[in-house]
Design a protein around this motif. Sequence first.
Motif: not given
Ligand SMILES: CC(C)(CO)C(=O)C(=O)O
Length: 346
Positions: A120, A143, A209, A212-213, A217, A280
């Motif tokens: 990531n 993913f 991405k 979301y992260n 995260n 994560s």
């Molecule tokens: C949410 C996920 C599992 C992506 O699919 C991710 O990128 C993470 O947990 O860092």
Amino acid sequence: MGSIQKSRVLIVGTGGVGTMAAYALETGGKADVTAICRSNYDAVTKNGFSIDSLEHGNGITGFKPSHILNAVPKVAEEKLEPFEYVVVTTKNIPDVRPSVLDIISPAITAGVTTVVMLQNGLNIEKPIMKAFPDNVVLSGISFIGATETSLGVIRHDDNDSVKLGPFPDQAVSPERAEKAAKRFIDLYTACGKVEWAYDEDVKFTRWRKLVYNSSYNSVAAVLGMDTARMRMSQIVIDDLVRPAMKEIITIAKAVGVELPEGIDDKLIRTDPTDTAFVPSMGQDAAKGNYIEMENIVGEPVREAENAGVSAPTLRTIYGFLRGIQLKTKEKKGLWQPKFEDGNPYA
Ligand SMILES: CC(C)(CO)C(=O)C(=O)O
Ligand SMILES: NC(=O)C1=CN([C@@H]2O[C@H](COP(=O)(O)OP(=O)(O)OC[C@H]3O[C@@H](n4cnc5c(N)ncnc54)[C@H](OP(=O)(O)O)[C@@H]3O)[C@@H](O)[C@H]2O)C=CC1
């Protein structure tokens, strides 16, 4: 008919993502995998990996990649045949040595080995491309939901659907980079269980991405909370997650990446709410591990500063994450609580 020459693939890091990569590549039959294990080395050399996988099946036991090592081989020094691919599946923590470049360099043959970064974050390719300008460097945005629950034991519970393509601005020819990416997709999907796709626009995919992260995260790491509870609370989404997502969308736009309208709404609702999913970085913070905060939050914050865009939520979250990382460094002996020269708060 003569036997087909298998591709020599090195996988560095056998946690969730790396082990599932080893399994897909080996069962596809087109790759000869060397896997680097670290804390799980003894468990894996003795018993192999145990895997419960959404796509490959439950109850897999005793899986051993063709070769298992506990250190990255020094290909030139040991006069080994070059690896065609080095797949990087460690966490990417540039603020703690050894860096990814330090770790993988001994295994890379200049001009030959393709580096596949299944990690990531933003700008992770920069140090690798600078050190190896004549090597292809590929971006894989994953993913998969894959976790090493105990040493050598893997739970894989989301589709292993990766978008793989060349990072932008490489010195190598676009044709060579595209060919290397498509060949790796062929090796990986030969197992017949997973769908990977060629990524025509890595920059877009990485920023998408990050929406979301950077938000979920990091809030999971700061609050120690799963994404279902964040949504149930409403306040955590309204005060932290959505503002952070909106800032990523604005920074992306400032650097020329137009993310789709409504992407924040879509990603806010992406996880199931009947399980307590912790992204994560939240899992790493809870375990007292280093967190991938520089590439996931620090880099977007720096991109915002360079572009003259305001990102107050991310900037504040970054401050919390730096504090968490510092506490981990102190626990692991990498930071001593003392005043350095020039500290104005002495
Ligand atoms: C949410 C996920 C599992 C992506 O699919 C991710 O990128 C993470 O947990 O860092
Ligand atoms: N897991 C997932 O579902 C997803 C993960 N990602 C990304 O994929 C990347 C990998 O994540 P994930 O598989 O979860 O990570 P894990 O923490 O599960 O695994 C990382 C592995 O790398 C090993 N490692 C770290 N440093 C070294 C080193 N110097 N030498 C040898 N081995 C080393 C670790 O060993 P040790 O155990 O000894 O520390 C561990 O086995 C990350 O960038 C993550 O953000 C992206 C999407 C989904």
